[in-house]
Design an enzyme around this catalytic site. Structure first.
Site, PDB file in Angstrom:
ATOM      1  N   CYS A 108      -2.136  20.726  51.918  1.00  0.00           N
ATOM      2  CA  CYS A 108      -2.210  19.294  52.250  1.00  0.00           C
ATOM      3  C   CYS A 108      -1.284  19.053  53.448  1.00  0.00           C
ATOM      4  CB  CYS A 108      -1.852  18.428  51.040  1.00  0.00           C
ATOM      5  SG  CYS A 108      -0.175  18.636  50.425  1.00  0.00           S
TER       6      CYS A 108
ATOM      7  N   ASN B 225       2.843  19.056  51.524  1.00  0.00           N
ATOM      8  CA  ASN B 225       3.119  20.047  50.476  1.00  0.00           C
ATOM      9  C   ASN B 225       4.133  19.530  49.449  1.00  0.00           C
ATOM     10  OD1 ASN B 225       4.530  23.383  50.152  1.00  0.00           O
ATOM     11  ND2 ASN B 225       2.711  22.608  49.169  1.00  0.00           N
TER      12      ASN B 225
ATOM     13  N   CYS C   5       2.834  16.565  47.405  1.00  0.00           N
ATOM     14  CA  CYS C   5       2.005  15.817  46.433  1.00  0.00           C
ATOM     15  C   CYS C   5       0.753  16.606  46.040  1.00  0.00           C
ATOM     16  CB  CYS C   5       1.582  14.451  46.991  1.00  0.00           C
ATOM     17  SG  CYS C   5       2.946  13.334  47.342  1.00  0.00           S
ATOM     18  N   ARG C   6      -0.289  16.519  46.882  1.00  0.00           N
ATOM     19  CA  ARG C   6      -1.601  17.020  46.468  1.00  0.00           C
ATOM     20  C   ARG C   6      -1.676  18.534  46.319  1.00  0.00           C
ATOM     21  NH1 ARG C   6      -4.683  14.286  51.239  1.00  0.00           N
ATOM     22  NH2 ARG C   6      -2.675  14.882  52.154  1.00  0.00           N
ATOM     23  N   SER C   7      -1.176  19.288  47.311  1.00  0.00           N
ATOM     24  CA  SER C   7      -1.374  20.742  47.211  1.00  0.00           C
ATOM     25  C   SER C   7      -0.540  21.384  46.100  1.00  0.00           C
ATOM     26  CB  SER C   7      -1.202  21.445  48.565  1.00  0.00           C
ATOM     27  OG  SER C   7       0.082  21.290  49.087  1.00  0.00           O
TER      28      SER C   7
ATOM     29  N   ASP D 229      -5.226  10.500  49.582  1.00  0.00           N
ATOM     30  CA  ASP D 229      -3.806  10.816  49.694  1.00  0.00           C
ATOM     31  C   ASP D 229      -2.970   9.798  48.908  1.00  0.00           C
ATOM     32  OD1 ASP D 229      -1.254  11.446  50.407  1.00  0.00           O
ATOM     33  OD2 ASP D 229      -1.719  11.722  52.532  1.00  0.00           O
TER      34      ASP D 229
HETATM   35  P1  4NP Z   1       0.824  15.341  50.567  1.00  0.00           P
HETATM   36  O1  4NP Z   1       1.381  13.830  50.714  1.00  0.00           O
HETATM   37  O2  4NP Z   1       0.248  15.695  51.931  1.00  0.00           O
HETATM   38  O3  4NP Z   1      -0.205  15.216  49.517  1.00  0.00           O
HETATM   39  O4  4NP Z   1       2.015  16.187  50.191  1.00  0.00           O
HETATM   40  C1  4NP Z   1       2.186  13.376  51.771  1.00  0.00           C
HETATM   41  C2  4NP Z   1       3.535  13.637  51.761  1.00  0.00           C
HETATM   42  C3  4NP Z   1       4.344  13.153  52.784  1.00  0.00           C
HETATM   43  C4  4NP Z   1       3.763  12.433  53.811  1.00  0.00           C
HETATM   44  C5  4NP Z   1       2.405  12.197  53.828  1.00  0.00           C
HETATM   45  C6  4NP Z   1       1.596  12.684  52.792  1.00  0.00           C
HETATM   46  N1  4NP Z   1       4.587  11.899  54.848  1.00  0.00           N
HETATM   47  O5  4NP Z   1       4.033  11.224  55.725  1.00  0.00           O
HETATM   48  O6  4NP Z   1       5.794  12.174  54.853  1.00  0.00           O
END
Ligand code: 4NP
Length: 161
Positions: free
Chosen positions: A8, A11, A13-15, A122
């Site tokens: 993702c 790294n 949340c989703r992944s 997301d």
């Molecule tokens: P992820 O979520 O890609 O599912 O881990 C996010 C985590 C942090 C951010 C965006 C999405 N950010 O903009 O910091």
């Protein structure tokens, strides 16, 4: 050994959610030794951080725990992997930019393995971690069914049973 990297943006949340969900599914089928499963982010923004607490809480409500430290994806990791499973179209673009277009045959959106191909929304923006979990679970189930039939010789597993 089948190597799978869930990817993702951050790294956190989703992944990592997908990594732990898929590890549990594989473990429930006693196939852990046949898989190398990890997760990465396309950005280095969260490098070194743990899983985001609301994501960890959501996993815990579904009986899933795991330790995690955020790492950015490298081109070498993509070259060495069997499957790179991204969460959304932005991740797909970023991975192919990283590889200069190489390895496109092994990079898939996770929910392309479902009957309803879509992005994993997301939760960083939607704040709906339960919806992200549900999409991830659906995608992991679809992907596991796919690998069980695509590698049935190696896994020695008949998915009809
Ligand atoms: P992820 O979520 O890609 O599912 O881990 C996010 C985590 C942090 C951010 C965006 C999405 N950010 O903009 O910091």
């Amino acid at each position: 050994m089948i190597s799978v990297i869930f990817v993702c943006l951050g790294n956190i949340c989703r992944s990592p959610m997908a990594e732990f969900v898929f590890k549990k599914m594989v473990d429930e089928r006693s196939l852990s030794l046949s898989f190398d499963i990890t997760s990465r982010g396309t950005s280095d923004e969260e490098e070194g951080n743990g899983i985001y607490p609301p994501a960890a809480r959501t996993l815990r409500t579904h009986g899933i725990e795991g330790r995690h430290v955020s790492r950015q994806l490298t081109k070498k990791e993509v070259l060495n992997a069997d499957y790179v499973l991204v969460m959304d179209s932005g991740n797909l673009f970023d991975v192919l930019r990283l590889t200069g277009g190489q390895c496109s045959e092994k990079v898939f959106k996770l929910c392309s393995f479902t009957s309803h191909p879509r992005d994993v929304a997301d939760p960083w923006y939607t704040r709906d971690f339960e919806k992200a979990y549900s999409d991830i679970r659906d995608g992991c189930e679809g992907f596991l069914n796919y690998v069980l039939s695509a590698h049935s010789d190696m896994l020695g597993y008949d998915s009809r049973h």
